[in-house]
Design a protein around this motif. Structure first.
Motif, PDB file in Angstrom:
ATOM      1  N   LEU A 221       9.472   6.171 -10.116  1.00  0.00           N
ATOM      2  CA  LEU A 221       8.440   5.575  -9.271  1.00  0.00           C
ATOM      3  C   LEU A 221       9.082   4.984  -8.025  1.00  0.00           C
ATOM      4  O   LEU A 221      10.108   4.301  -8.102  1.00  0.00           O
ATOM      5  CB  LEU A 221       7.683   4.483 -10.020  1.00  0.00           C
ATOM      6  N   SER A 222       8.476   5.255  -6.879  1.00  0.00           N
ATOM      7  CA  SER A 222       8.959   4.695  -5.613  1.00  0.00           C
ATOM      8  C   SER A 222       8.899   3.175  -5.648  1.00  0.00           C
ATOM      9  O   SER A 222       7.929   2.592  -6.142  1.00  0.00           O
ATOM     10  CB  SER A 222       8.097   5.204  -4.458  1.00  0.00           C
ATOM     11  N   LYS A 223       9.913   2.547  -5.126  1.00  0.00           N
ATOM     12  CA  LYS A 223       9.923   1.081  -5.049  1.00  0.00           C
ATOM     13  C   LYS A 223       8.832   0.573  -4.108  1.00  0.00           C
ATOM     14  O   LYS A 223       8.431  -0.587  -4.181  1.00  0.00           O
ATOM     15  CB  LYS A 223      11.296   0.589  -4.586  1.00  0.00           C
ATOM     16  N   LYS A 224       8.332   1.439  -3.216  1.00  0.00           N
ATOM     17  CA  LYS A 224       7.293   1.046  -2.276  1.00  0.00           C
ATOM     18  C   LYS A 224       5.890   1.397  -2.763  1.00  0.00           C
ATOM     19  O   LYS A 224       4.920   1.173  -2.058  1.00  0.00           O
ATOM     20  CB  LYS A 224       7.548   1.701  -0.921  1.00  0.00           C
ATOM     21  N   SER A 225       5.789   1.930  -3.966  1.00  0.00           N
ATOM     22  CA  SER A 225       4.484   2.312  -4.497  1.00  0.00           C
ATOM     23  C   SER A 225       3.769   1.104  -5.104  1.00  0.00           C
ATOM     24  O   SER A 225       4.367   0.311  -5.835  1.00  0.00           O
ATOM     25  CB  SER A 225       4.657   3.390  -5.574  1.00  0.00           C
ATOM     26  N   LYS A 226       2.471   0.983  -4.830  1.00  0.00           N
ATOM     27  CA  LYS A 226       1.697  -0.096  -5.431  1.00  0.00           C
ATOM     28  C   LYS A 226       1.502   0.136  -6.929  1.00  0.00           C
ATOM     29  O   LYS A 226       1.103  -0.775  -7.658  1.00  0.00           O
ATOM     30  CB  LYS A 226       0.344  -0.239  -4.745  1.00  0.00           C
ATOM     31  N   CYS A 227       1.796   1.358  -7.380  1.00  0.00           N
ATOM     32  CA  CYS A 227       1.709   1.657  -8.809  1.00  0.00           C
ATOM     33  C   CYS A 227       2.962   1.226  -9.567  1.00  0.00           C
ATOM     34  O   CYS A 227       2.987   1.296 -10.799  1.00  0.00           O
ATOM     35  CB  CYS A 227       1.480   3.152  -9.008  1.00  0.00           C
ATOM     36  N   ASN A 228       3.980   0.829  -8.844  1.00  0.00           N
ATOM     37  CA  ASN A 228       5.242   0.419  -9.474  1.00  0.00           C
ATOM     38  C   ASN A 228       5.108  -1.012  -9.981  1.00  0.00           C
ATOM     39  O   ASN A 228       5.501  -1.974  -9.315  1.00  0.00           O
ATOM     40  CB  ASN A 228       6.398   0.545  -8.489  1.00  0.00           C
ATOM     41  N   THR A 229       4.542  -1.136 -11.184  1.00  0.00           N
ATOM     42  CA  THR A 229       4.372  -2.450 -11.810  1.00  0.00           C
ATOM     43  C   THR A 229       5.029  -2.426 -13.184  1.00  0.00           C
ATOM     44  O   THR A 229       5.128  -1.368 -13.814  1.00  0.00           O
ATOM     45  CB  THR A 229       2.883  -2.797 -11.982  1.00  0.00           C
TER      46      THR A 229
END
Length: 265
Positions: A221-229
């Motif tokens: 997952l990209s560190k800049k993705s809002k899905c990265n939780t």
């Protein structure tokens, strides 16, 4: 006066609360955009619509999406190098299939466990064989591989300092170069290499029995993705463990090989 103040404070609370709900909703992960190496059969290849990706990993992503309850769209976003750039910039949320390297951890998080182990082989022309058992055996020869590919930290560093390996844009180009004896060997994974060689009718190519490396494939997952939780990463990891215990990748690969054989590239 007190009633007016109370009314004003109540309205302020309601407005701020509404804004908080909107902001929270904006940051929820409602859809994951994924991409990967489009020249990677039987794992991934560009679908007939030229927009999405097909293959064994696509089947994995479909199941993952269903079990998560979140849409995951597996799109074609260009060559492998561009895919990594898109993820680093946060324009694509997920890479569906990447080897682990330290530099990549600067812009994406790896999701554990791995979903597939792979074998990287030394490909050679049957008309021009040579002995290979250790990395140093490759030193006298000219090699080729595909740009922006990694075969593990240790081999990447060894190759950079000790081997003459040119890099080309596609696996198809690299295989053609080896078939024409313009290079002595190709460094690439066994399964994707064999899929392309079979499709192209390149019967003069084969692999050494000793592998260069054996690496694992991961979702990231990209560190800049809002899905990265933390919550989503934990859910995905739990599902990957379940799939691993069920040997699902074996079924995905079996189905994908049949799909690739019928695919009209």
């Amino acid at each position: 006066m007190k009633c007016i103040v109370k009314s004003f404070l109540l309205m302020l609370v309601l407005v701020l609360g509404a804004k908080s709900v909107v902001l929270a909703d904006e940051h929820q992960c409602k859809k994951i955009t994924a991409s990967g190496n489009s020249e990677y059969p039987p794992y991934l290849w560009k679908a007939e619509n030229n927009t999405n990706l097909s293959g064994a990993i696509s089947l994995l992503i479909n199941d993952l999406s269903q079990d998560l309850g979140i849409e995951i769209e597996l799109i074609y976003s260009g060559p492998w190098g561009r895919v990594q750039e898109e993820v680093a910039a946060g324009r694509v949320d997920m890479i569906a299939g990447a080897f682990f390297t330290i530099p990549r951890t600067n812009y994406m998080d790896y999701l554990y466990p791995e979903f597939q182990a792979t074998k990287t082989a030394v490909w050679y022309n049957k008309q021009k064989p040579f002995v290979f058992s250790v990395w140093h055996d490759l030193k006298p020869y000219q090699g080729v591989t595909v740009i922006n590919n990694s075969f593990g930290e240790a081999f990447d560093e060894f190759a950079k300092s000790n081997l003459a390996i040119s890099k080309v844009a596609s696996l198809q180009q690299a295989l053609q170069m080896l078939s024409a004896q313009r290079v002595d060997y190709l460094i690439y994974e066994e399964n994707p290499g064999q899929a392309y060689a079979n499709r192209s009718g390149l019967q003069n190519l084969t692999t050494h029995p000793v592998s260069v490396t054996e690496e694992n494939l991961y979702l990231t997952l990209s560190k800049k993705s809002k899905c990265n939780t933390p919550e989503l990463k934990e859910k995905i990891s739990d599902l990957l463990k379940t799939y691993q215990g069920q040997n699902r990748m074996e079924n995905y690969l079996r189905s994908a090989l049949g799909m690739w054989a019928k695919f009209d590239a």
